[in-house]
Scaffold this motif. Structure first.
Motif, short mmCIF file in Angstrom:
data_model
loop_
_atom_site.label_atom_id
_atom_site.label_comp_id
_atom_site.label_asym_id
_atom_site.label_seq_id
_atom_site.Cartn_x
_atom_site.Cartn_y
_atom_site.Cartn_z
N LEU A 26 0.83 -1.21 0.00
CA LEU A 26 0.00 0.00 0.00
C LEU A 26 0.86 1.26 0.00
O LEU A 26 0.56 2.24 -0.69
CB LEU A 26 -0.93 -0.02 1.21
N PHE A 27 1.95 1.23 0.78
CA PHE A 27 2.88 2.36 0.81
C PHE A 27 3.49 2.60 -0.57
O PHE A 27 3.53 3.74 -1.07
CB PHE A 27 3.96 2.08 1.85
N ALA A 28 3.95 1.53 -1.22
CA ALA A 28 4.55 1.66 -2.55
C ALA A 28 3.53 2.14 -3.57
O ALA A 28 3.86 2.92 -4.48
CB ALA A 28 5.15 0.32 -2.98
N THR A 29 2.29 1.66 -3.45
CA THR A 29 1.24 2.11 -4.38
C THR A 29 1.08 3.62 -4.32
O THR A 29 1.02 4.30 -5.36
CB THR A 29 -0.10 1.43 -4.02
N VAL A 30 1.03 4.16 -3.11
CA VAL A 30 0.83 5.61 -2.94
C VAL A 30 2.07 6.39 -3.37
O VAL A 30 1.97 7.39 -4.10
CB VAL A 30 0.47 5.92 -1.47
N VAL A 31 3.26 5.95 -2.94
CA VAL A 31 4.49 6.70 -3.24
C VAL A 31 4.78 6.70 -4.74
O VAL A 31 5.05 7.75 -5.34
CB VAL A 31 5.68 6.09 -2.46
N VAL A 32 4.72 5.53 -5.36
CA VAL A 32 4.99 5.46 -6.80
C VAL A 32 3.90 6.19 -7.58
O VAL A 32 4.19 6.90 -8.56
CB VAL A 32 5.09 3.98 -7.25
N GLY A 33 2.66 6.04 -7.16
CA GLY A 33 1.57 6.74 -7.83
C GLY A 33 1.73 8.24 -7.75
O GLY A 33 1.54 8.96 -8.76
N VAL B 267 10.84 3.30 -6.97
CA VAL B 267 10.47 1.95 -6.53
C VAL B 267 11.53 1.38 -5.60
O VAL B 267 11.23 0.82 -4.54
CB VAL B 267 10.26 1.03 -7.75
N VAL B 268 12.80 1.53 -5.97
CA VAL B 268 13.89 0.97 -5.16
C VAL B 268 14.00 1.69 -3.83
O VAL B 268 14.10 1.07 -2.76
CB VAL B 268 15.22 1.05 -5.94
N LEU B 269 13.98 3.04 -3.86
CA LEU B 269 14.16 3.82 -2.64
C LEU B 269 12.97 3.69 -1.71
O LEU B 269 13.12 3.71 -0.47
CB LEU B 269 14.42 5.28 -2.98
N ALA B 270 11.77 3.55 -2.27
CA ALA B 270 10.57 3.41 -1.43
C ALA B 270 10.65 2.15 -0.58
O ALA B 270 10.18 2.12 0.56
CB ALA B 270 9.32 3.39 -2.30
N ARG B 271 11.25 1.09 -1.12
CA ARG B 271 11.38 -0.14 -0.33
C ARG B 271 12.32 0.07 0.85
O ARG B 271 12.05 -0.39 1.96
CB ARG B 271 11.85 -1.29 -1.21
N PHE B 272 13.43 0.76 0.62
CA PHE B 272 14.32 1.08 1.74
C PHE B 272 13.62 1.96 2.76
O PHE B 272 13.78 1.76 3.98
CB PHE B 272 15.59 1.78 1.22
N ALA B 273 12.86 2.94 2.26
CA ALA B 273 12.16 3.86 3.16
C ALA B 273 11.15 3.14 4.04
O ALA B 273 10.81 3.61 5.13
CB ALA B 273 11.47 4.97 2.35
N TRP B 274 10.64 2.00 3.56
CA TRP B 274 9.68 1.25 4.36
C TRP B 274 10.36 0.18 5.23
O TRP B 274 10.02 0.01 6.40
CB TRP B 274 8.65 0.57 3.46
N VAL B 275 11.32 -0.53 4.66
CA VAL B 275 11.87 -1.71 5.34
C VAL B 275 12.61 -1.34 6.63
O VAL B 275 12.39 -1.98 7.68
CB VAL B 275 12.81 -2.49 4.39
#
Length: 530
Positions: free
Chosen positions: A91-98, A309-317
């Motif tokens: 859900l986080f990636a959906t919003v950030v990438v969108g 996409v790559v940075l959003a995963r780090f920002a969440w993990v």
């Protein structure tokens, strides 16, 4: 219907995957690269992904085989980090990438941008497990990645449906979207819970291994189809059923287990190989419809969104890994995570065929007859994100793991635990054997009774004999020497049986029966030593 393209796809992808096993490049990456190259060979047909085929026909068996190979107990122990990744991160990636797509792409509506975000949000189950098997990650990290990849498709597909409804003018609201998400999740889990016990009962009461394995091949499609028919999550239904059946697999007849393992290994190999080849083969199809976006502008969008996409995963993990440690309850129940483990989980975010299949399911038109806003660009950005993550992260993940120097598995401790478990089981079997032999109804000639005891003793001692033993002359482990000698002996027996068949002393039917016995003996020798 022309079946030749399908045959070429299966045969070609299987050949490439087999070649990859002998080289340093992981099979998924080599298949994608070969697919990209072959897509421009003259005469190669267009292999356009059909979501009506990929989602209901390819996704269920891939999820099923991955889930049955997973550990329900390990997943339950890692439920919190798995849920944070499979639901929260998607859900986080959906919003950030969108939001990023909405900001950088002129004229793209926010609803269409959120559709793109949902499409590229879920890391791929096949890619994650394929790389995890190849690099030998620590068990906790592997469990988290497998659990995420099993469940995140359900979150992404539901988020996609909600965003798509808003984009095509179906009157979707946030409240309605939350209701649809909860219904899909709860419904999928509920249907899985309802189906799992009857399916397991049916498996254990069918006496023919062929019939049992036919049922096994149908189970993922049944669970997925029933759930989707009721507008619930077919992904979750398949995963719940598969975890239960895998956990209770010991109750199935041994012949069924042996056959089922071989069948599903073959199915998984063929499907995984074809799936990654299909990803590479999509390039001409995607570029064909790109239109005026072809060129530097589209590449710029692709690079920016890939980085997001790559940075959003780090920002969440990293926050999701360490912030829950502020809770004393979490610290008591879970082992301490490490920054190295979080780094691997953050970098292991390869996208795959599910993202492409969802993207191809975007309708060409919206309510009122207009075209879906920038659909072809969304397809292109999905494709570049999938290829970028597979190539960059897939190629660099193994050296990253080696660089981080994770502690290797303690083979000595594992063998010791196996030996202790075998000793306990052998004592129970020995007690039961003596009880049975004391009953006159179970009377056996002494040589046969001694043979049962000898087999039991051999099984009990086999594991202990492997501890730390190496052949000083050849450098072989005891396992390797045992297997080699067993195969040489059995090979000699096979040659005699075949020679007797050729001289018509025995017929082919008897030869097949004798060879099957030797095959089972060789399999038993392999497992005893390994």
């Amino acid at each position: 219907m022309d079946v030749m393209p399908l045959l070429l796809l299966v045969a070609g992808s299987a050949a490439v995957a087999a070649a990859a096993r002998r080289g340093p490049v992981p099979a998924p990456l080599l298949l994608v690269a070969v697919g990209l190259a072959v897509s421009y060979v003259p005469g190669v047909p267009d292999y356009e992904l059909d979501p009506e085929v990929v989602l209901p026909l390819l996704l269920p068996p891939l999820l099923y085989t991955s889930a049955t190979d997973s550990s329900y107990l390990d997943l339950r122990a890692q439920l919190r980090p798995v849920a944070l990744l499979s639901v929260g991160y998607v859900l986080f990636a959906t919003v950030v990438v969108g939001w990023a797509a909405y900001v950088i792409i002129p004229g793209m509506p926010l609803t269409a941008a959120l559709v793109l975000g949902a499409v590229v949000a879920p890391p791929d189950a096949v890619a994650a497990t394929a790389v995890a098997r190849r690099v030998g990650l620590p068990s906790r990290i592997t469990t988290i990645l497998q659990g995420e990849s099993l469940l995140n498709d359900a979150t992404a597909i539901t988020a996609y449906k909600v965003a798509l409804a808003a984009a095509v003018g179906a009157g979707a609201t946030w409240a309605g979207g939350i209701r649809e998400f909860l219904f899909a999740a709860v419904g999928g889990v509920g249907i899985g819970l309802v189906l799992m016990a009857p399916l397991h009962w049916l498996r254990t009461h069918l006496r023919e291994p062929l019939i049992q394995n036919t049922l096994s091949l149908l189970i993922p499609f049944v669970a997925y189809g029933v759930a989707e028919q009721l507008h619930a999550s077919g992904v979750l239904a398949v995963v719940v059923v598969a975890l239960y059946l895998g956990h209770r697999a010991w109750e199935v007849d041994f012949a069924t287990r042996l056959q089922e393992e071989a069948v599903w290994k073959m199915v998984a190999f063929i499907l995984e190989s074809a799936v990654f080849a299909l990803i590479g083969l999509q390039l001409p199809v995607v570029l064909k419809g790109l239109g005026h976006y072809a060129g530097a502008e589209a590449i710029w969008y692709a690079v920016v969104l890939f980085l997001v996409v790559v940075l959003a995963r780090f920002a969440w993990v990293y926050p999701a890994t360490f912030l829950p440690r502020l809770s004393a309850r979490v610290r008591e129940r879970e082992e301490d995570p490490t920054w190295r483990g979080a780094m691997v989980i953050a970098w292991a975010g390869m996208r795959g065929v599910v993202s492409l299949a969802i993207a191809f399911s975007i309708p060409a038109a919206v309510k009122g007859g207009g075209a879906f806003p920038q659909r072809n660009l969304i397809l292109f950005l999905t494709f570049t994100t999938v290829i970028g993550t597979l190539v960059l992260q897939g190629l660099t993940l193994p050296p990253l793991i080696r660089l981080l120097k994770f502690p290797g598995r303690d083979r000595q401790a594992e063998t010791l635990a196996e030996a202790n478990a075998q000793a306990q089981a052998s004592r129970a079997a020995e007690t039961r054997l003596e009880e049975l032999l004391s009953d006159e109804r179970n009377a056996l000639p002494p040589p046969l009774a001694d043979r049962l005891r000898t087999v039991l003793e051999r099984r009990r001692n086999a594991v202990w004999e492997r501890l730390g033993q190496v052949n000083p002359v050849t450098g072989e482990s005891v396992d390797d020497t045992y297997r080699r000698l067993s195969r040489e002996m059995i090979s000699s027996e096979r040659e005699v049986f075949v020679r007797l068949r050729d001289h018509r002393y025995i017929d082919d039917e008897m030869l097949r029966a004798l060879l099957r016995r030797l095959d089972l003996e060789e399999a038993a020798a392999y497992r005893e030593a390994g």
